[in-house]
Design a protein around this motif. Sequence first.
Motif, PDB file in Angstrom:
ATOM      1  N   MET A 164       0.872  -1.190   0.000  1.00  0.00           N
ATOM      2  CA  MET A 164       0.000   0.000   0.000  1.00  0.00           C
ATOM      3  C   MET A 164       0.900   1.228   0.000  1.00  0.00           C
ATOM      4  O   MET A 164       1.720   1.372   0.915  1.00  0.00           O
ATOM      5  CB  MET A 164      -0.853   0.056   1.281  1.00  0.00           C
ATOM      6  CG  MET A 164      -1.798  -1.100   1.478  1.00  0.00           C
ATOM      7  SD  MET A 164      -2.456  -1.204   3.173  1.00  0.00           S
ATOM      8  CE  MET A 164      -3.661   0.122   3.191  1.00  0.00           C
ATOM      9  N   ASN A 165       0.755   2.106  -0.974  1.00  0.00           N
ATOM     10  CA  ASN A 165       1.626   3.291  -0.951  1.00  0.00           C
ATOM     11  C   ASN A 165       0.903   4.599  -1.255  1.00  0.00           C
ATOM     12  O   ASN A 165       1.550   5.621  -1.477  1.00  0.00           O
ATOM     13  CB  ASN A 165       2.829   3.095  -1.884  1.00  0.00           C
ATOM     14  CG  ASN A 165       2.457   3.166  -3.347  1.00  0.00           C
ATOM     15  OD1 ASN A 165       1.298   2.948  -3.698  1.00  0.00           O
ATOM     16  ND2 ASN A 165       3.424   3.457  -4.199  1.00  0.00           N
ATOM     17  N   THR A 166      -0.421   4.569  -1.233  1.00  0.00           N
ATOM     18  CA  THR A 166      -1.172   5.826  -1.415  1.00  0.00           C
ATOM     19  C   THR A 166      -2.591   5.666  -0.861  1.00  0.00           C
ATOM     20  O   THR A 166      -3.061   4.532  -0.667  1.00  0.00           O
ATOM     21  CB  THR A 166      -1.207   6.217  -2.908  1.00  0.00           C
ATOM     22  OG1 THR A 166      -1.787   7.513  -3.037  1.00  0.00           O
ATOM     23  CG2 THR A 166      -2.017   5.250  -3.764  1.00  0.00           C
ATOM     24  N   ASN A 167      -3.242   6.800  -0.606  1.00  0.00           N
ATOM     25  CA  ASN A 167      -4.622   6.790  -0.098  1.00  0.00           C
ATOM     26  C   ASN A 167      -4.803   5.849   1.092  1.00  0.00           C
ATOM     27  O   ASN A 167      -5.835   5.193   1.217  1.00  0.00           O
ATOM     28  CB  ASN A 167      -5.610   6.392  -1.206  1.00  0.00           C
ATOM     29  CG  ASN A 167      -5.636   7.393  -2.327  1.00  0.00           C
ATOM     30  OD1 ASN A 167      -5.670   8.596  -2.080  1.00  0.00           O
ATOM     31  ND2 ASN A 167      -5.592   6.911  -3.559  1.00  0.00           N
ATOM     32  N   SER A 168      -3.794   5.782   1.932  1.00  0.00           N
ATOM     33  CA  SER A 168      -3.838   4.884   3.089  1.00  0.00           C
ATOM     34  C   SER A 168      -3.495   5.709   4.327  1.00  0.00           C
ATOM     35  O   SER A 168      -2.819   6.738   4.211  1.00  0.00           O
ATOM     36  CB  SER A 168      -2.785   3.783   2.960  1.00  0.00           C
ATOM     37  OG  SER A 168      -2.759   3.257   1.653  1.00  0.00           O
ATOM     38  N   PHE A 206      -5.478  -3.070  -3.300  1.00  0.00           N
ATOM     39  CA  PHE A 206      -6.417  -2.833  -4.408  1.00  0.00           C
ATOM     40  C   PHE A 206      -5.965  -1.574  -5.135  1.00  0.00           C
ATOM     41  O   PHE A 206      -5.024  -0.895  -4.680  1.00  0.00           O
ATOM     42  CB  PHE A 206      -7.891  -2.820  -3.994  1.00  0.00           C
ATOM     43  CG  PHE A 206      -8.396  -1.806  -2.986  1.00  0.00           C
ATOM     44  CD1 PHE A 206      -7.559  -1.136  -2.100  1.00  0.00           C
ATOM     45  CD2 PHE A 206      -9.767  -1.528  -2.910  1.00  0.00           C
ATOM     46  CE1 PHE A 206      -8.064  -0.222  -1.169  1.00  0.00           C
ATOM     47  CE2 PHE A 206     -10.285  -0.620  -1.989  1.00  0.00           C
ATOM     48  CZ  PHE A 206      -9.419   0.025  -1.118  1.00  0.00           C
ATOM     49  N   ALA A 207      -6.622  -1.249  -6.231  1.00  0.00           N
ATOM     50  CA  ALA A 207      -6.156  -0.123  -7.051  1.00  0.00           C
ATOM     51  C   ALA A 207      -6.163   1.183  -6.264  1.00  0.00           C
ATOM     52  O   ALA A 207      -5.321   2.057  -6.483  1.00  0.00           O
ATOM     53  CB  ALA A 207      -7.019  -0.005  -8.307  1.00  0.00           C
ATOM     54  N   THR A 232      -5.279  -9.748  -5.112  1.00  0.00           N
ATOM     55  CA  THR A 232      -5.795  -8.399  -4.848  1.00  0.00           C
ATOM     56  C   THR A 232      -7.325  -8.416  -4.824  1.00  0.00           C
ATOM     57  O   THR A 232      -7.947  -9.476  -4.926  1.00  0.00           O
ATOM     58  CB  THR A 232      -5.232  -7.401  -5.895  1.00  0.00           C
ATOM     59  OG1 THR A 232      -5.550  -6.063  -5.488  1.00  0.00           O
ATOM     60  CG2 THR A 232      -5.783  -7.633  -7.299  1.00  0.00           C
ATOM     61  N   HIS A 233      -7.918  -7.246  -4.645  1.00  0.00           N
ATOM     62  CA  HIS A 233      -9.382  -7.092  -4.685  1.00  0.00           C
ATOM     63  C   HIS A 233      -9.792  -6.439  -6.000  1.00  0.00           C
ATOM     64  O   HIS A 233      -9.057  -5.596  -6.521  1.00  0.00           O
ATOM     65  CB  HIS A 233      -9.859  -6.188  -3.547  1.00  0.00           C
ATOM     66  CG  HIS A 233      -9.610  -6.722  -2.174  1.00  0.00           C
ATOM     67  ND1 HIS A 233      -8.459  -6.462  -1.477  1.00  0.00           N
ATOM     68  CD2 HIS A 233     -10.375  -7.510  -1.377  1.00  0.00           C
ATOM     69  CE1 HIS A 233      -8.520  -7.057  -0.292  1.00  0.00           C
ATOM     70  NE2 HIS A 233      -9.680  -7.708  -0.202  1.00  0.00           N
ATOM     71  N   LEU A 270      -8.330 -12.725  -7.812  1.00  0.00           N
ATOM     72  CA  LEU A 270      -9.009 -11.434  -7.721  1.00  0.00           C
ATOM     73  C   LEU A 270     -10.263 -11.620  -6.869  1.00  0.00           C
ATOM     74  O   LEU A 270     -11.196 -12.328  -7.276  1.00  0.00           O
ATOM     75  CB  LEU A 270      -9.382 -10.951  -9.126  1.00  0.00           C
ATOM     76  CG  LEU A 270      -8.218 -10.940 -10.137  1.00  0.00           C
ATOM     77  CD1 LEU A 270      -8.743 -10.761 -11.569  1.00  0.00           C
ATOM     78  CD2 LEU A 270      -7.219  -9.828  -9.802  1.00  0.00           C
ATOM     79  N   ALA A 271     -10.251 -10.996  -5.691  1.00  0.00           N
ATOM     80  CA  ALA A 271     -11.359 -11.214  -4.770  1.00  0.00           C
ATOM     81  C   ALA A 271     -12.550 -10.329  -5.116  1.00  0.00           C
ATOM     82  O   ALA A 271     -12.379  -9.158  -5.455  1.00  0.00           O
ATOM     83  CB  ALA A 271     -10.906 -10.936  -3.344  1.00  0.00           C
ATOM     84  N   HIS A 272     -13.726 -10.897  -5.038  1.00  0.00           N
ATOM     85  CA  HIS A 272     -15.045 -10.265  -5.211  1.00  0.00           C
ATOM     86  C   HIS A 272     -15.481 -10.220  -6.679  1.00  0.00           C
ATOM     87  O   HIS A 272     -16.392 -10.933  -7.054  1.00  0.00           O
ATOM     88  CB  HIS A 272     -15.111  -8.871  -4.555  1.00  0.00           C
ATOM     89  CG  HIS A 272     -14.787  -8.936  -3.096  1.00  0.00           C
ATOM     90  ND1 HIS A 272     -15.594  -9.573  -2.203  1.00  0.00           N
ATOM     91  CD2 HIS A 272     -13.704  -8.507  -2.389  1.00  0.00           C
ATOM     92  CE1 HIS A 272     -15.048  -9.528  -1.003  1.00  0.00           C
ATOM     93  NE2 HIS A 272     -13.900  -8.890  -1.087  1.00  0.00           N
ATOM     94  N   ALA A 273     -14.922  -9.334  -7.488  1.00  0.00           N
ATOM     95  CA  ALA A 273     -15.257  -9.293  -8.914  1.00  0.00           C
ATOM     96  C   ALA A 273     -16.772  -9.296  -9.142  1.00  0.00           C
ATOM     97  O   ALA A 273     -17.306 -10.106  -9.896  1.00  0.00           O
ATOM     98  CB  ALA A 273     -14.599 -10.486  -9.622  1.00  0.00           C
TER      99      ALA A 273
END
Length: 442
Positions: A164-168, A206-207, A232-233, A270-273
């Motif tokens: 995780m490197n942003t929006n966290s 996730f993205a 990932t999600h 890929l979780a959920h989709a």
Amino acid sequence: MHAVNQSKELTAYRGHVISPNINGELNDIREGVLIVDDHGKIVFCGPWAEFDRHSNLKEIHNFGDKIILPGLIDTHLHLPQVTVTGKSGEHLMKWLERFVFPSEARCADPHYALKIATWFFDEMVRNGTTLGVVFSTIHKQATDIAFEVANSVGCRAIMGKVMMNTNSPPALTENLSDSLQGSLDLCEKWHGHDDGRLLYAFTPRFAVTSTSDLMSECGKLWHSKPGTYMHTHLAESQEEIDFVKELFPKARTYVDVYHQHGLLARNNILAHAIHLDDQDLDVLKETDSSLSHCPSSNFFLKSGVFGYRRVEKKGIRFGIGSDVAAGPQMSLFCVMKDANYIQPDEWLYPSELLYRATLGGAVALGLEDKIGSLDEGKEADFVVVDPTHRTGIIDDILSKPTEEILSALVFLGDDRVVEATFVRGREIFNRQNALELSSIRR
Ligand code: GUN
Ligand code: ZN
């Protein structure tokens, strides 16, 4: 009469063997037996009457008319979140901020990380799950500890340090080079450990919490390490999708974001989709991507309904996942039930749900040659289950037709029905021992 190689010491597990095959049918063997060699491989699975008793049997375990199933495969769950199950009332993005991120930040402390990893893997095998595809946290040390614990518990895990490197939140934001180096170090230490019982998954959360650089560098790293996974999600909630659209305005859809960054290929998960259009499904199929369907979580966070029959018809590989803690419990019996309940117009049958929780998961992970069903040549991962441990299930259920037994397991089963859990023929959970231990502790 089936004769097996006499040179090895063999153990017999007698019981009612129920195991799916690749055509979605069941092998259903009452008074069956699983013969396991001293390397934990299945050398015979069939009727006890057809087994050559002159073979070199070391031990016979007789489970009578109890059920022997393949080990359950949970294709998506979060280790640090075991402390925050059952915290409802918010959709995904707010729920992450309010409950999940604070729980994950605590894993910076290695003492806490050890406590939580021990709790997590004990709980996993108590539920009959022999393989978990696991998100740890961003912490390298906590993830290393988690691998150590999985190793000593004896279960399987496909796991990775979260990236995780942003929006966290600040406590969960790393710089790109630490994220990549930490992942690489853990991959080199653990990927393939114990002849593939532990495997590494590169794990961009996730993205939303990944910069473009992080995703593309992660993709390169993943492709440079054969046999590893990328976990990932994808497209879980509408609010998340709207945010991804803002962050990556040039991408056609969320699927396209991952496609452009090299994250769609065999060995991803890929979780959920949930929220996908037809073109997205085409891309997922063409790239041989795999999905994890997490119905309990989707119910809990009101995320939407996975297109079960659509995805199945498209021939995209998928398993099921508990997604603890958005899924409130680890029992894949409860997740199978929810998979049926969440579909408004479709009936999903117990035998196909059992397939998704076992062989379907193995297929999604490309591990169907080793695990997922009880066949000669595969590794002996299995669970012994007895539905009558659960109150409210009729006590002569085991003498009923298999369809009724499976229906009781799927619609009424939970952790209580699991009597013992085995990986490669080694018992890693036994209900009776666990009950005795807990009464001593009290
Ligand atoms: N999307 C990104 N992180 C998470 C998580 O921890 N749980 C769920 N359900 N979805 C996510
Ligand atoms: Zn998740």
